[in-house]
Design a protein around this motif. Structure first.
Motif, PDB file in Angstrom:
ATOM      1  N   TYR A 119     -42.386 -15.500  54.091  1.00 47.39           N
ATOM      2  CA  TYR A 119     -41.757 -16.809  54.149  1.00 47.39           C
ATOM      3  C   TYR A 119     -41.139 -17.148  52.796  1.00 47.39           C
ATOM      4  O   TYR A 119     -41.537 -16.630  51.752  1.00 47.39           O
ATOM      5  CB  TYR A 119     -42.768 -17.889  54.556  1.00 47.39           C
ATOM      6  CG  TYR A 119     -43.975 -18.016  53.665  1.00 47.39           C
ATOM      7  CD1 TYR A 119     -43.983 -18.859  52.549  1.00 47.39           C
ATOM      8  CD2 TYR A 119     -45.144 -17.302  53.938  1.00 47.39           C
ATOM      9  CE1 TYR A 119     -45.104 -18.983  51.736  1.00 47.39           C
ATOM     10  CE2 TYR A 119     -46.267 -17.412  53.140  1.00 47.39           C
ATOM     11  CZ  TYR A 119     -46.249 -18.261  52.043  1.00 47.39           C
ATOM     12  OH  TYR A 119     -47.362 -18.379  51.234  1.00 47.39           O
ATOM     13  N   PHE A 120     -40.147 -18.014  52.848  1.00 47.69           N
ATOM     14  CA  PHE A 120     -39.577 -18.551  51.620  1.00 47.69           C
ATOM     15  C   PHE A 120     -39.189 -20.000  51.873  1.00 47.69           C
ATOM     16  O   PHE A 120     -38.950 -20.406  53.016  1.00 47.69           O
ATOM     17  CB  PHE A 120     -38.370 -17.725  51.143  1.00 47.69           C
ATOM     18  CG  PHE A 120     -37.155 -17.832  52.035  1.00 47.69           C
ATOM     19  CD1 PHE A 120     -36.185 -18.801  51.813  1.00 47.69           C
ATOM     20  CD2 PHE A 120     -36.978 -16.940  53.090  1.00 47.69           C
ATOM     21  CE1 PHE A 120     -35.068 -18.887  52.630  1.00 47.69           C
ATOM     22  CE2 PHE A 120     -35.863 -17.026  53.917  1.00 47.69           C
ATOM     23  CZ  PHE A 120     -34.906 -18.001  53.681  1.00 47.69           C
ATOM     24  N   THR A 122     -39.333 -26.446  43.071  1.00 51.69           N
ATOM     25  CA  THR A 122     -40.139 -25.235  43.166  1.00 51.69           C
ATOM     26  C   THR A 122     -39.620 -24.322  44.265  1.00 51.69           C
ATOM     27  O   THR A 122     -39.537 -24.732  45.435  1.00 51.69           O
ATOM     28  CB  THR A 122     -41.612 -25.574  43.445  1.00 51.69           C
ATOM     29  OG1 THR A 122     -42.109 -26.435  42.426  1.00 51.69           O
ATOM     30  CG2 THR A 122     -42.463 -24.317  43.495  1.00 51.69           C
ATOM     31  N   ASP A 123     -39.267 -23.108  43.901  1.00 54.04           N
ATOM     32  CA  ASP A 123     -38.890 -22.080  44.874  1.00 54.04           C
ATOM     33  C   ASP A 123     -40.129 -21.265  45.216  1.00 54.04           C
ATOM     34  O   ASP A 123     -40.905 -20.876  44.333  1.00 54.04           O
ATOM     35  CB  ASP A 123     -37.810 -21.163  44.305  1.00 54.04           C
ATOM     36  CG  ASP A 123     -36.483 -21.895  44.129  1.00 54.04           C
ATOM     37  OD1 ASP A 123     -36.159 -22.755  44.972  1.00 54.04           O
ATOM     38  OD2 ASP A 123     -35.789 -21.616  43.134  1.00 54.04           O
ATOM     39  N   ILE A 124     -40.288 -21.006  46.494  1.00 54.96           N
ATOM     40  CA  ILE A 124     -41.511 -20.361  46.987  1.00 54.96           C
ATOM     41  C   ILE A 124     -41.168 -19.090  47.753  1.00 54.96           C
ATOM     42  O   ILE A 124     -40.267 -19.082  48.605  1.00 54.96           O
ATOM     43  CB  ILE A 124     -42.298 -21.320  47.900  1.00 54.96           C
ATOM     44  CG1 ILE A 124     -42.730 -22.561  47.111  1.00 54.96           C
ATOM     45  CG2 ILE A 124     -43.503 -20.622  48.513  1.00 54.96           C
ATOM     46  CD1 ILE A 124     -43.338 -23.637  47.982  1.00 54.96           C
ATOM     47  N   SER A 153     -39.684 -18.860  62.524  1.00 52.47           N
ATOM     48  CA  SER A 153     -40.009 -20.274  62.570  1.00 52.47           C
ATOM     49  C   SER A 153     -39.475 -20.997  61.343  1.00 52.47           C
ATOM     50  O   SER A 153     -39.079 -20.360  60.363  1.00 52.47           O
ATOM     51  CB  SER A 153     -41.532 -20.495  62.668  1.00 52.47           C
ATOM     52  OG  SER A 153     -42.179 -19.999  61.510  1.00 52.47           O
ATOM     53  N   GLY A 154     -39.484 -22.331  61.405  1.00 53.84           N
ATOM     54  CA  GLY A 154     -39.066 -23.151  60.282  1.00 53.84           C
ATOM     55  C   GLY A 154     -39.965 -24.354  60.128  1.00 53.84           C
ATOM     56  O   GLY A 154     -40.687 -24.743  61.066  1.00 53.84           O
ATOM     57  N   LEU A 155     -39.957 -24.959  58.942  1.00 52.15           N
ATOM     58  CA  LEU A 155     -40.839 -26.090  58.616  1.00 52.15           C
ATOM     59  C   LEU A 155     -40.073 -27.121  57.813  1.00 52.15           C
ATOM     60  O   LEU A 155     -39.295 -26.779  56.922  1.00 52.15           O
ATOM     61  CB  LEU A 155     -42.045 -25.581  57.833  1.00 52.15           C
ATOM     62  CG  LEU A 155     -43.035 -26.554  57.185  1.00 52.15           C
ATOM     63  CD1 LEU A 155     -44.390 -25.865  57.010  1.00 52.15           C
ATOM     64  CD2 LEU A 155     -42.562 -27.043  55.799  1.00 52.15           C
ATOM     65  N   VAL A 156     -40.311 -28.412  58.109  1.00 51.55           N
ATOM     66  CA  VAL A 156     -39.823 -29.525  57.295  1.00 51.55           C
ATOM     67  C   VAL A 156     -40.912 -30.595  57.241  1.00 51.55           C
ATOM     68  O   VAL A 156     -41.832 -30.599  58.065  1.00 51.55           O
ATOM     69  CB  VAL A 156     -38.519 -30.151  57.845  1.00 51.55           C
ATOM     70  CG1 VAL A 156     -37.367 -29.161  57.784  1.00 51.55           C
ATOM     71  CG2 VAL A 156     -38.731 -30.651  59.277  1.00 51.55           C
ATOM     72  N   TRP A 159     -39.192 -27.629  52.744  1.00 47.53           N
ATOM     73  CA  TRP A 159     -38.632 -26.844  53.849  1.00 47.53           C
ATOM     74  C   TRP A 159     -39.078 -25.395  53.669  1.00 47.53           C
ATOM     75  O   TRP A 159     -39.361 -24.953  52.558  1.00 47.53           O
ATOM     76  CB  TRP A 159     -37.117 -26.960  53.934  1.00 47.53           C
ATOM     77  CG  TRP A 159     -36.357 -26.364  52.781  1.00 47.53           C
ATOM     78  CD1 TRP A 159     -35.895 -27.011  51.677  1.00 47.53           C
ATOM     79  CD2 TRP A 159     -35.973 -24.982  52.616  1.00 47.53           C
ATOM     80  NE1 TRP A 159     -35.249 -26.139  50.833  1.00 47.53           N
ATOM     81  CE2 TRP A 159     -35.276 -24.880  51.385  1.00 47.53           C
ATOM     82  CE3 TRP A 159     -36.151 -23.828  53.388  1.00 47.53           C
ATOM     83  CZ2 TRP A 159     -34.763 -23.681  50.914  1.00 47.53           C
ATOM     84  CZ3 TRP A 159     -35.645 -22.621  52.917  1.00 47.53           C
ATOM     85  CH2 TRP A 159     -34.951 -22.553  51.699  1.00 47.53           C
ATOM     86  N   GLN A 160     -39.133 -24.700  54.783  1.00 43.19           N
ATOM     87  CA  GLN A 160     -39.597 -23.318  54.724  1.00 43.19           C
ATOM     88  C   GLN A 160     -39.096 -22.559  55.947  1.00 43.19           C
ATOM     89  O   GLN A 160     -38.978 -23.122  57.038  1.00 43.19           O
ATOM     90  CB  GLN A 160     -41.128 -23.285  54.679  1.00 43.19           C
ATOM     91  CG  GLN A 160     -41.731 -21.960  54.260  1.00 43.19           C
ATOM     92  CD  GLN A 160     -43.246 -22.079  54.097  1.00 43.19           C
ATOM     93  OE1 GLN A 160     -44.018 -21.700  54.963  1.00 43.19           O
ATOM     94  NE2 GLN A 160     -43.657 -22.638  52.964  1.00 43.19           N
TER      95      GLN A 160
END
Length: 332
Positions: free
Chosen positions: A60-61, A73-75, A269-272, A281-282
């Protein structure tokens, strides 16, 4: 469970057995296709099956932007899970974790300071036990041979979920920058899990108490709704809430999974979230693979497929029910 080598389309439609986040087909026992928790964060109530080893992993990023700290922050990370059906069909031993690399940028004067954090963010070993399975414990509603309307009436028993309990331990090695100051290297985690199966729809709810012996315990829930569009393709939506003095948030996830084979699944998948301290967001993608060492080849009548097949045989004998779809209801 008896393996059907040449299932007809009716059986495939009825017996959709692949779901994700912990979402399973309506079986307390072993199922003929993989059942993965991915790509959601919830666990389904049902175990993977006795002597089944399952691997679930992905990458994931994303980005966190904190308005108060003025930080960005970049993950980049990887998540992994190992699940094993132990001794019985209703007990699962599992291990879940993640490894994460973060680069945080904070403006200072005319420049930018960067801070890098790399380590295991989570590692949790635990066990899940199915306490109650309505497909086994609750008798099916009898078919009314004289009233089509009575057979179409909503069955309130379908609202009764399967219930499982989960207990585990979080652990970390040495000094970990993702741990808060004073946090123990080992801490408990517990959850109550419910699951409703309504045909092609599955609702899973997890009620979680995490690190509740620590100074900053975390409580929350994960609520996942899945829809099987076809026997191989499914979509999901998920809401997760965290309640803690250290970190509180509400997250929304969505995504899809595709079944490549009975033991192999792909997902995305995605996240907010809904706040700016931080805004998040991811994007994630992953795979699930099953090593199937299940030895029980009995046809289990208490499963969802077994009950539906048995009911179809009874209706066919009475002449009350005839399948409209060409080719359905007969083996090749």
């Amino acid at each position: 469970m008896k393996v059907i080598n040449q299932p007809n389309m009716h059986h495939l439609k009825v017996g959709i057995a692949f779901v994700f986040l912990g979402i399973f087909s309506a079986n307390a026992q072993y199922t003929e296709t993989i059942n993965s928790n991915r790509p959601g964060e919830s666990q389904g109530a049902y175990a993977v099956g006795k002597n089944v080893l399952q691997l679930e992993a992905g990458g994931y990023f994303g980005n966190n932007n904190h308005s108060l700290f003025n930080s960005d922050t970049d993950i980049l990370g990887a998540s992994y899970g190992f699940r094993f059906g132990f001794l019985t069909e209703i007990l699962e031993l599992n291990f879940f974790g993640s490894f994460e690399d973060q680069v945080t940028s904070i403006p200072v004067g005319n420049g930018v300071d960067e801070f890098k954090t790399t380590n295991f963010k989570t590692n949790t070993i635990g066990a899940k036990f199915l306490l109650f399975d309505p497909n086994v414990s609750i008798k099916d509603r009898e078919v009314n041979l004289y009233s089509w309307k009575a057979n179409q009436r909503m069955d309130l028993r379908s609202l009764i979920p399967a219930v499982a309990v989960y207990g585990g331990a979080n652990f970390s090695w040495w000094e970990n920058p993702y741990m808060f100051e004073g946090e123990s290297s080992i801490s408990p985690k517990a959850a109550i899990i419910t699951q409703n199966n309504w045909g092609r729809w599955v609702l899973v709810m997890n009620f979680i108490a995490d690190k509740f012996t620590e100074e900053f315990p975390s409580y929350g829930g994960v609520f996942t709704l899945t829809h099987a569009v076809t026997p191989k393709f499914a979509v999901f939506g998920e809401f997760q809430t965290y309640i803690s003095d250290l970190y509180a948030d509400e997250l929304l996830r969505g995504g899809a999974a595709y079944l490549l084979g009975k033991d192999f699944q792909l997902d995305i998948s995605g996240l907010v979230n809904f706040k700016d301290t931080p805004s998040r967001w991811q994007v994630a993608a992953g795979v699930s693979y099953r090593f199937d060492f299940h030895e029980d080849d009995e046809y289990i009548k208490d499963t969802y497929e077994g009950k539906r097949n048995q009911r179809g045989e009874e209706l066919e004998e009475t002449g009350f029910y005839k399948d409209d779809e060409e080719g359905d209801g007969s083996d090749e």
